[in-house]
Scaffold this active site. Sequence first.
Site, PDB file in Angstrom:
ATOM      1  N   LYS A  97       0.832  -1.208   0.000  1.00 34.25           N
ATOM      2  CA  LYS A  97       0.000   0.000   0.000  1.00 34.25           C
ATOM      3  C   LYS A  97       0.867   1.258   0.000  1.00 34.25           C
ATOM      4  CE  LYS A  97      -3.926  -2.330   2.063  1.00 34.25           C
ATOM      5  NZ  LYS A  97      -4.507  -2.871   3.287  1.00 34.25           N
ATOM      6  N   GLN A 116      -4.165  -1.530   9.852  1.00 33.20           N
ATOM      7  CA  GLN A 116      -4.065  -2.876   9.255  1.00 33.20           C
ATOM      8  C   GLN A 116      -4.516  -3.906  10.292  1.00 33.20           C
ATOM      9  OE1 GLN A 116      -3.081  -3.561   5.965  1.00 33.20           O
ATOM     10  NE2 GLN A 116      -3.806  -5.595   6.480  1.00 33.20           N
ATOM     11  N   ASP A 133     -10.486   3.885   4.789  1.00 30.53           N
ATOM     12  CA  ASP A 133     -10.652   2.443   4.608  1.00 30.53           C
ATOM     13  C   ASP A 133     -12.109   2.033   4.826  1.00 30.53           C
ATOM     14  OD1 ASP A 133      -9.460   0.040   3.895  1.00 30.53           O
ATOM     15  OD2 ASP A 133      -8.966  -0.527   5.960  1.00 30.53           O
TER      16      ASP A 133
END
Length: 288
Positions: free
Chosen positions: A58, A102, A125
């Site tokens: 990412k 994450q 996200d």
Amino acid sequence: MSATQTVQLMDGTSLAKRLVKEAAVKAAEISQRTGAAPCLATVLVGEDPASVTYVRMKRARCAKAGIKSRHIGLPATTTAAELIDTLAGLSGDPKVHGILLQHPCGPHIDERAAFEAIAPEKDVDGVTMHSFAAMSFGLPGFVSCTPGGIMRLLEAYDVDLAGKHAVVVGRSAILGKPVGMLLLAKDATVTYCHSRTADLSRIIQEADVVVAAVGRPRLIRGEDIKPGAVVIDAGYNPGNVGDVDFDTALTRARLITPVPGGVGPMTIAVLLAQTVNAAANQLGIQHH
């Protein structure tokens, strides 16, 4: 499916490249007008090898698109309170425009509480309750990245969802549930299936659109698929295997996503696009 109709692969890789290019153009415009590049903060607890790889990937994509990334690596022993403090600090930092936590974060951390420490305007996200509600009600906000990528793929391949029966296999908070809401918003009739669903094959056989998001390799087989259906495989299992048995599904589907190269690249592209949009919103920039 008639003998003349051939299956078409839904190429997430090339669509994602287009999206990232558009995001890069916007990012350059923001940097030029404000002197500040859009910035994504990535937070990782511990050193799970798959998570480390995802974060590295990412960050590399961010760099290519002209997005700055700031990485915060926390030890596996980090407490929930420490993680929440870190996320709250990033939420309050005007130099950070998007935050990606994450996960999994480890069994000792309440992930929902951690997600909720992310300010909604930085939730690129799409993991907070605020984002889920906004998405469900069709209000401005950030969508979960994988469902957002799936919807863009369906749109790119002109899949008309109105009145179609969409079956979502999986009910996770960041994939199954939100993709069902987005399909519903496009006037599909949505059925959610999961590990306790009775007679799963029969329900899938009725689907015009199947979204497989359950994390069980090759769970859905060709004979489960209605001829001419659209098959979106959002599963990713060891050995580059999806939740759909690709080879047998090819004989029935009209459109299908490959694994890899289908949904995966779209997820990251949506993350980057949303980070750039978050930066534009926070810096008060209207795009031309």
